[in-house]
Design a protein around this motif. Structure first.
Motif, PDB file in Angstrom:
ATOM      1  N   ASN A  65     -52.226  15.780  43.562  1.00  0.00           N
ATOM      2  CA  ASN A  65     -52.089  16.656  42.303  1.00  0.00           C
ATOM      3  C   ASN A  65     -52.813  16.283  41.010  1.00  0.00           C
ATOM      4  O   ASN A  65     -51.814  16.106  40.084  1.00  0.00           O
TER       5      ASN A  65
ATOM      6  N   GLU B  76     -46.292  15.249  36.274  1.00  0.00           N
ATOM      7  CA  GLU B  76     -45.004  15.629  36.340  1.00  0.00           C
ATOM      8  C   GLU B  76     -44.173  14.835  37.397  1.00  0.00           C
ATOM      9  O   GLU B  76     -44.878  14.746  38.630  1.00  0.00           O
ATOM     10  N   ARG B  77     -42.899  14.772  37.465  1.00  0.00           N
ATOM     11  CA  ARG B  77     -42.281  14.012  38.676  1.00  0.00           C
ATOM     12  C   ARG B  77     -42.091  15.265  39.698  1.00  0.00           C
ATOM     13  O   ARG B  77     -41.690  14.886  40.726  1.00  0.00           O
ATOM     14  N   SER B  78     -42.125  16.575  39.343  1.00  0.00           N
ATOM     15  CA  SER B  78     -41.714  17.451  40.451  1.00  0.00           C
ATOM     16  C   SER B  78     -42.734  17.691  41.647  1.00  0.00           C
ATOM     17  O   SER B  78     -42.155  18.250  42.605  1.00  0.00           O
ATOM     18  N   THR B  79     -43.908  16.840  41.582  1.00  0.00           N
ATOM     19  CA  THR B  79     -44.776  16.962  42.834  1.00  0.00           C
ATOM     20  C   THR B  79     -44.878  15.417  43.024  1.00  0.00           C
ATOM     21  O   THR B  79     -45.092  14.442  42.390  1.00  0.00           O
TER      22      THR B  79
ATOM     23  N   GLU C 296     -42.748   9.977  44.395  1.00  0.00           N
ATOM     24  CA  GLU C 296     -42.666  10.992  43.260  1.00  0.00           C
ATOM     25  C   GLU C 296     -42.418  10.228  41.788  1.00  0.00           C
ATOM     26  O   GLU C 296     -41.136   9.407  41.919  1.00  0.00           O
ATOM     27  N   THR C 297     -43.082  10.270  40.969  1.00  0.00           N
ATOM     28  CA  THR C 297     -42.709   9.929  39.579  1.00  0.00           C
ATOM     29  C   THR C 297     -43.692  10.354  38.576  1.00  0.00           C
ATOM     30  O   THR C 297     -44.719  11.074  38.746  1.00  0.00           O
ATOM     31  N   SER C 298     -43.251  10.493  37.278  1.00  0.00           N
ATOM     32  CA  SER C 298     -43.833  11.075  36.326  1.00  0.00           C
ATOM     33  C   SER C 298     -44.686   9.987  35.463  1.00  0.00           C
ATOM     34  O   SER C 298     -44.077   8.930  35.312  1.00  0.00           O
TER      35      SER C 298
END
Length: 281
Positions: A180, A225-228, A243-245
């Motif tokens: 991503n 963003e952490r969402s992905t 997963e981390t921002s």
């Protein structure tokens, strides 16, 4: 007697013409190119490395063409930098701009398109490491043009550690991917700045495998963003997702330490971000 005088005059004219054609060595530009402490995959410029060089009269705007020097190619022979042709000093002071690796075709100064490689094994990581340098108000009296390069991109390092519940050795088939991330960017050569292409697509990057426990990649600076999922580690048929921002900043190294347990359950993975993240020198 007249013939002798005419012959001597002709020889004198030829001699003067030759003096005009031969440029004194002090008129030839020499370059002292400073290397960042680290390049993507090396610690010094190597034989065969090439950079792009531009020069404009001091305070004049840098343009695609019509500059004093236009995308001249300098190649390192292991000792010094050599131009594809001999470059001479201008009669006035100049501002110099340089970038690595050499770009054979530059269609824009303020909005140049560049992309990192999606497979950074082999020479993919090296091709993705964009370096930039500039020197202002330099003239013949300075003796040489000194250019100190810095990294325009971001670098991410993933270190793998065994958690308390991980049995045995980490296998040899580990593969790491970065998810991503936009791989294209826009470069402003005059300002030495880079920004993510706002219309760029998100891609998956295969990280360069340094060892079974260390992977590296060069990324376009951007916020994640952490969402992905950001990083995937695959080993022995099991995929571990991270997963981390993160804010990938230009010229910075971001180190992620991933502790793995035997279970593929994501809740069993301990993740910590190395607080020593800093400038990519």
């Amino acid at each position: 007697m007249k013939k002798t005088i005419v012959l001597m005059m002709a020889l004198a004219l030829v001699s003067c013409e030759r003096e005009r054609m031969v440029q004194p060595e002090s008129d030839v530009i020499s370059f002292k190119i400073g290397y960042p402490v680290t390049k993507a995959t090396a610690t010094a410029f190597e034989q065969g490395d090439a950079v792009s060089i531009y020069a404009v009269e001091h305070s004049a705007p840098l343009q695609v063409g019509g500059n004093y020097l236009n995308n001249e190619k300098l190649t390192f022979d292991g000792t010094k930098w050599n131009g594809a042709r001999t470059l001479y000093w201008s009669d006035v002071a100049c501002d110099f701009y340089a970038f690595y690796p050499y770009q054979p075709s530059v269609g824009s100064i303020e909005d140049y398109s560049f992309s990192v490689e999606t497979d950074q094994n082999g020479d993919g990581m090296e091709k993705s490491d964009l370096l930039y340098a500039s020197a202002q108000n330099v003239s013949r009296t300075d003796g040489s043009v000194e250019l100190s390069f810095y990294h325009m991109m971001s670098k991410v390092i993933v270190n793998i550690e065994k958690g308390e519940k991980f049995e045995g050795d980490i296998p040899d088939d580990v593969v790491a991917h970065v998810y991503n991330t936009v791989t294209s960017c826009r470069v402003d050569w005059a300002k030495g700045s880079v920004e993510k292409n706002p219309f760029g697509t998100k891609n998956t990057i295969t990280m360069k495998k340094i060892s079974n426990t260390r992977f590296e990649a060069v990324l376009v600076p951007q916020n994640i963003e952490r969402s992905t999922p950001l990083v995937e580690l695959t080993m022995g048929g099991i995929a571990y997702l991270l997963e981390t921002s993160l804010s990938f900043r230009p010229g910075y190294v971001h180190k992620l330490t991933v502790k793995l347990n035997t279970s593929p359950d994501q809740e069993q993975i301990e993740i910590s971000i190395d607080p020593s993240t800093g400038h990519w020198n």
